[in-house]
Design an enzyme around this catalytic site. Sequence first.
Site, PDB file in Angstrom:
ATOM      1  N   CYS A  87      47.465  49.978  30.873  1.00  0.00           N
ATOM      2  CA  CYS A  87      46.553  50.565  31.855  1.00  0.00           C
ATOM      3  C   CYS A  87      47.198  51.747  32.573  1.00  0.00           C
ATOM      4  O   CYS A  87      46.513  52.597  33.115  1.00  0.00           O
ATOM      5  CB  CYS A  87      46.094  49.508  32.841  1.00  0.00           C
ATOM      6  SG  CYS A  87      47.444  48.510  33.466  1.00  0.00           S
ATOM      7  N   GLU A 131      40.543  46.128  38.278  1.00  0.00           N
ATOM      8  CA  GLU A 131      41.434  47.149  37.738  1.00  0.00           C
ATOM      9  C   GLU A 131      40.891  47.533  36.377  1.00  0.00           C
ATOM     10  O   GLU A 131      40.882  46.724  35.452  1.00  0.00           O
ATOM     11  CB  GLU A 131      42.843  46.579  37.623  1.00  0.00           C
ATOM     12  CG  GLU A 131      43.876  47.647  37.518  1.00  0.00           C
ATOM     13  CD  GLU A 131      44.887  47.302  36.489  1.00  0.00           C
ATOM     14  OE1 GLU A 131      44.853  47.953  35.432  1.00  0.00           O
ATOM     15  OE2 GLU A 131      45.668  46.378  36.715  1.00  0.00           O
TER      16      GLU A 131
END
Length: 687
Positions: A302, A263
């Site tokens: 994020c 990720e």
Amino acid sequence: MNISVRQPRRLESYVCGGWVAGSKEGNVLLDASTGAPVAFIDSTGIDFTDVLTYGREKGGAALRRLSFHERALMLKALGLALMEKKDKFYALSTATGATKADSWIDIEGGIGTLLSYASKGRRELPNSRVLLDGDVEGLSKDNSFSAQHILTPLLGVAIHINAYNFPCWGMLEKLAPTILAGVPAIIKPASQTAYLTELMVRAIVETGIFPDGSLQLICGSTGDLLDHVDSQDIVTFTGSAATGQRLKTGKAIVANSVRFTMEADSLNAAVLGLDAAPGTEEFELFVKEVAREMTVKAGQKCTAIRRVIAPRSYTDALVAGLRDRLTKTSVGNPIDEGVRMGPLASLDQRDEVRARIRDLMTDAEIVSGDPENPLVVSGDATDGAFLNPVLLYCDKPAAAGTVHDVEAFGPVSTVMPYDTADEAVDLVRRGKGSLVSSVFTNDADFVQEMVLRLAPYHGRVMIGNRVSAKSSTGHGSPLPGLVHGGPGRAGGGEELGGMRGVKHYMQRTAVQGAPSMLTAVTGKWFPGAAANNDGPHPFRKSLAELKVGDQLITASRAVGLDDIEHFANFTGDTFYAHMDEEAAKANPFFDGRVAHGYLIVSFAAGLFVDPAPGPVLANYGVDNLRFLKPVNPGDALKVQLTCKEINPRASAEHGEVRWDCLVTNQNAEPVAQYDVLTMVAKTWPSA
Ligand code: NDP
């Protein structure tokens, strides 16, 4: 508590059953607001092959001995124990630059994820050690050869390399599905905020809930750990794309086909609908959401909104609305209660974000905020890593590059105008794959077009409008039950998503064989497998006595026209196919009046039930009900009821039993098939 006078500590790693400090003093970690030392970090001297072996042999073996429910109960106990100690975590969390609201996401959001997996695990997984995936696949006409997909835990360790922005949640959101799957974890927190992860791991170890070897922690470099991974291990990574790609192509990872979940950077977009003009509720919600996403965790999320895509004629009002909110955001040391946004995690990060803003300025102009001169209400403006929110505007986003390519990991977003829905879709896709996008609109046609065209580029899409505003969890919140991850630039990984996340730590295998062999492997009865028709009615058996394959074959019962009419009048279901011969005949599926499907199910229950009080406590539903052939007046029904799955609850005096229920007619043709779901007592005195 004044964190600036806290004595810096040497962090320790928790490996091979004990706490060890590195042999060197290591790097100093500084308080994000004051620059005061908080901790030193070093892992020199740790033998990483021993760490791997300890996890695989000790932790893995112990976890695999437990059932899914037993593991879920450990997660629950752990979540409750950590909640008791949360004040300690909050106190230290301020050093990372987190405000109380930021810390809540990290600490209680992380603990909440443990608790969510604990309860979903017990609801959605069996109380066994093997997980079945999908239905049986019949491979022969006579049921002598079938297949079932199963999932079993990987025999290695899960190495979780985490980012600095969520030192608690980042660990717990990966740990919960890993432990539930039965796989031990090695946690490698990002150095910058590892002191908070270390504190939480100490609390976890103190509870003694996890078996030895299920959880190890490395504070500092992972040394040669990744050189020794093999095909049964799994590596998950959250951080920068550059590091992620380097690690993903590591020699051992490539050579051994080690699962690597990544990720990385994500240029998440939020789109304002063409219908959402200034003055509409959606416009106001959009302004609020963008400002919130920019300032929560100082934009170090994020999932934060990096690209704000709005109809061209609304952008002046949008920029004015955002500027108003952003300039009112008080920035300072989070120990100060009046502060709404803390500093970035470190001075290096602030330098990094400033440099990325300069990159963005090749395509965009700053319309709010000054990255070089922090305005703070508390904290040290020089030694603290402060940066006020910075809003940019890019007038020609279709021709621009950096605004779609550069992630400034801080309180930074760029507004971009669009004229048509096609343009909006193109702009979002220029991010090359993101964790999440949101669309703010109250227009059903617009939302359908946008979401279906954006979905292939995203792991999650949130729709914001006036109806969901009150209960919406927001653009930026990954939730335990929803997929977190995204294609392309976002790393191509997938985490969470409820039980989907557990399966990432397991191997899926198609097992083919005779049904009885499949029953032996899985503990589930398959059509064609041996059955036991002897002994008492299976409803007289408690869980202690009942066995998969115990079966009842009932007497048969004729269905008359009077039954159909009685049922129709009694229930009010006088649908023509049951009542009108001519009309029923005209229907392509029927050859005259037919019995109600629910009459078949009711008669079946009347045939198989054992009426006296006994260990069967309740019927809580049916699954997969299918009516396979019409039942006409004069037909006779018979039931074959077979115990298919037994699922004792780990924390109750009963369990669930699933029965395969096959209803046939006088020609032995199946007319209905379904699973009957019952609660059955573990013991029953008179059984
Ligand atoms: P990095 O990619 O450098 O670090 C991420 C993690 O990888 C940390 O735990 C780090 O440990 C570890 N790591 C780095 N090198 C190695 C290695 N050779 N072997 C094993 N582990 C390693 O990211 P940063 O934390 O420095 O953040 C940099 C940028 O990444 C941010 O500015 C942002 O753009 C992006 N980022 C993206 C996130 C997201 O969720 N999409 C989250 C956080 C950051 P250590 O700290 O000890 O170096």
